[in-house]
Scaffold this active site. Structure first.
Site, PDB file in Angstrom:
ATOM      1  N   LYS A 141       0.826  -1.219   0.000  1.00  0.00           N
ATOM      2  CA  LYS A 141       0.000   0.000   0.000  1.00  0.00           C
ATOM      3  C   LYS A 141       0.858   1.267   0.000  1.00  0.00           C
ATOM      4  CE  LYS A 141      -2.745  -0.508   3.585  1.00  0.00           C
ATOM      5  NZ  LYS A 141      -2.228  -1.699   4.247  1.00  0.00           N
ATOM      6  N   ARG A 173     -10.709   0.504   8.341  1.00  0.00           N
ATOM      7  CA  ARG A 173     -10.214  -0.848   8.590  1.00  0.00           C
ATOM      8  C   ARG A 173     -11.307  -1.744   9.153  1.00  0.00           C
ATOM      9  NH1 ARG A 173      -4.478   0.506   9.086  1.00  0.00           N
ATOM     10  NH2 ARG A 173      -3.204  -1.328   9.372  1.00  0.00           N
TER      11      ARG A 173
HETATM   12  P1  AMP Z   1      -0.252   0.668   9.239  1.00  0.00           P
HETATM   13  O1  AMP Z   1       0.928   1.571   9.102  1.00  0.00           O
HETATM   14  O2  AMP Z   1      -1.399   1.059   8.353  1.00  0.00           O
HETATM   15  O3  AMP Z   1       0.122  -0.794   9.103  1.00  0.00           O
HETATM   16  O4  AMP Z   1      -0.816   0.859  10.732  1.00  0.00           O
HETATM   17  C1  AMP Z   1      -0.010   0.534  11.846  1.00  0.00           C
HETATM   18  C2  AMP Z   1      -0.908   0.341  13.059  1.00  0.00           C
HETATM   19  O5  AMP Z   1      -1.639   1.550  13.349  1.00  0.00           O
HETATM   20  C3  AMP Z   1      -2.001  -0.723  12.904  1.00  0.00           C
HETATM   21  O6  AMP Z   1      -1.521  -2.042  13.143  1.00  0.00           O
HETATM   22  C4  AMP Z   1      -3.003  -0.274  13.959  1.00  0.00           C
HETATM   23  O7  AMP Z   1      -2.565  -0.606  15.262  1.00  0.00           O
HETATM   24  C5  AMP Z   1      -2.945   1.254  13.836  1.00  0.00           C
HETATM   25  N1  AMP Z   1      -3.932   1.732  12.850  1.00  0.00           N
HETATM   26  C6  AMP Z   1      -3.680   2.275  11.628  1.00  0.00           C
HETATM   27  N2  AMP Z   1      -4.825   2.578  10.996  1.00  0.00           N
HETATM   28  C7  AMP Z   1      -5.833   2.228  11.832  1.00  0.00           C
HETATM   29  C8  AMP Z   1      -7.254   2.265  11.748  1.00  0.00           C
HETATM   30  N3  AMP Z   1      -7.892   2.714  10.652  1.00  0.00           N
HETATM   31  N4  AMP Z   1      -7.972   1.803  12.808  1.00  0.00           N
HETATM   32  C9  AMP Z   1      -7.359   1.350  13.918  1.00  0.00           C
HETATM   33  N5  AMP Z   1      -6.023   1.252  14.061  1.00  0.00           N
HETATM   34  C10 AMP Z   1      -5.258   1.687  13.029  1.00  0.00           C
END
Ligand code: AMP
Length: 216
Positions: free
Chosen positions: A13, A88
């Site tokens: 992504k 999410r």
């Molecule tokens: P990412 O960089 O998108 O993999 O996000 C890292 C972490 O941030 C995830 O594993 C969640 O703990 C938190 N996070 C990111 N986006 C969301 C979301 N939309 N809802 C809840 N937690 C989120």
């Protein structure tokens, strides 16, 4: 152009988002990046999010939805944006729908990147991130010119705590349980563009752009 990028952690992504925001000249809104910036700056939001993120769990909807609503209300989002990592859950998608109807606007498309769990685990365990500018590298497919140093800004590269094998498995399980239902949710709204992202990094961009063009 208003886009959502869906895909498991490690499905590519970040790279796809960078290419799409360049193509459409829209802001990139990554909830993960916003949380990480807040954690780095030790803000109250960062302190609250940190415990969940370290466990590979989702930050509660009450915190996340308010943060996104705040970001989408900024002037640079008026004519378009790319959401990466949000929604999410179906609850977050419903909250987004309310935010959009308040400004009488709607999504143009939801791009979903597909990749096998095996490939995802391989990509995430070899991922390294710049502690200064956030640029992402991969020790197999996209190494920095100098080990441990960011090509773009000279910052030190590190491995995200949540990119360690146990946390990755937890994040994938969460994704399959909580986020996968969004694929059908957006398919039923005729917004879904599903792309296989197994090839070389960046190689599926033309397929995504063609699919988006054909919807316009
Ligand atoms: P990412 O960089 O998108 O993999 O996000 C890292 C972490 O941030 C995830 O594993 C969640 O703990 C938190 N996070 C990111 N986006 C969301 C979301 N939309 N809802 C809840 N937690 C989120």
């Amino acid at each position: 152009m208003r886009l959502i990028l869906l895909g498991a952690p490690g499905s590519g992504k970040g790279t796809m988002a960078a290419d799409l925001v360049k193509e459409y000249q829209i802001p990139h809104i990554s909830t993960g990046d916003i949380f990480r910036l807040n954690i780095k700056n030790k803000t109250p939001l960062g302190l609250e999010a940190d415990t969940y993120i370290q466990q590979g769990a989702l930050v509660p909807d009450s915190v996340t939805i308010a943060m996104v609503a705040d970001r989408l209300a900024q002037p640079d989002c008026k004519t378009g944006f790319l959401l990466d990592g949000f929604p999410r859950t179906v609850e977050q998608a419903e909250a987004l729908k309310v935010m959009l109807s308040a400004c009488k606007c709607k999504m143009d498309a939801v791009v979903e990147l597909e990749l096998s769990d095996e490939e995802i685990i391989g990509r995430l365990t070899t991922r390294r991130v710049c502690s200064s500018c956030g640029k992402t590298y991969n020790l197999d497919s996209n190494r920095p010119l100098q080990d441990g140093i960011c090509d773009a800004c000279g910052g030190a590269l590190y491995q995200r705590d949540d990119d360690k094998p146990d946390t990755i498995r937890q994040r994938l399980a969460n994704y399959n349980r909580q986020t996968m239902p969004l694929s059908d949710y957006y398919k039923n709204q005729n917004l879904l563009v599903r792309i296989n992202n197994e090839g070389e990094v960046g190689s599926s961009l033309p397929a995504v752009l063609a699919a988006l063009r054909s919807r316009a």
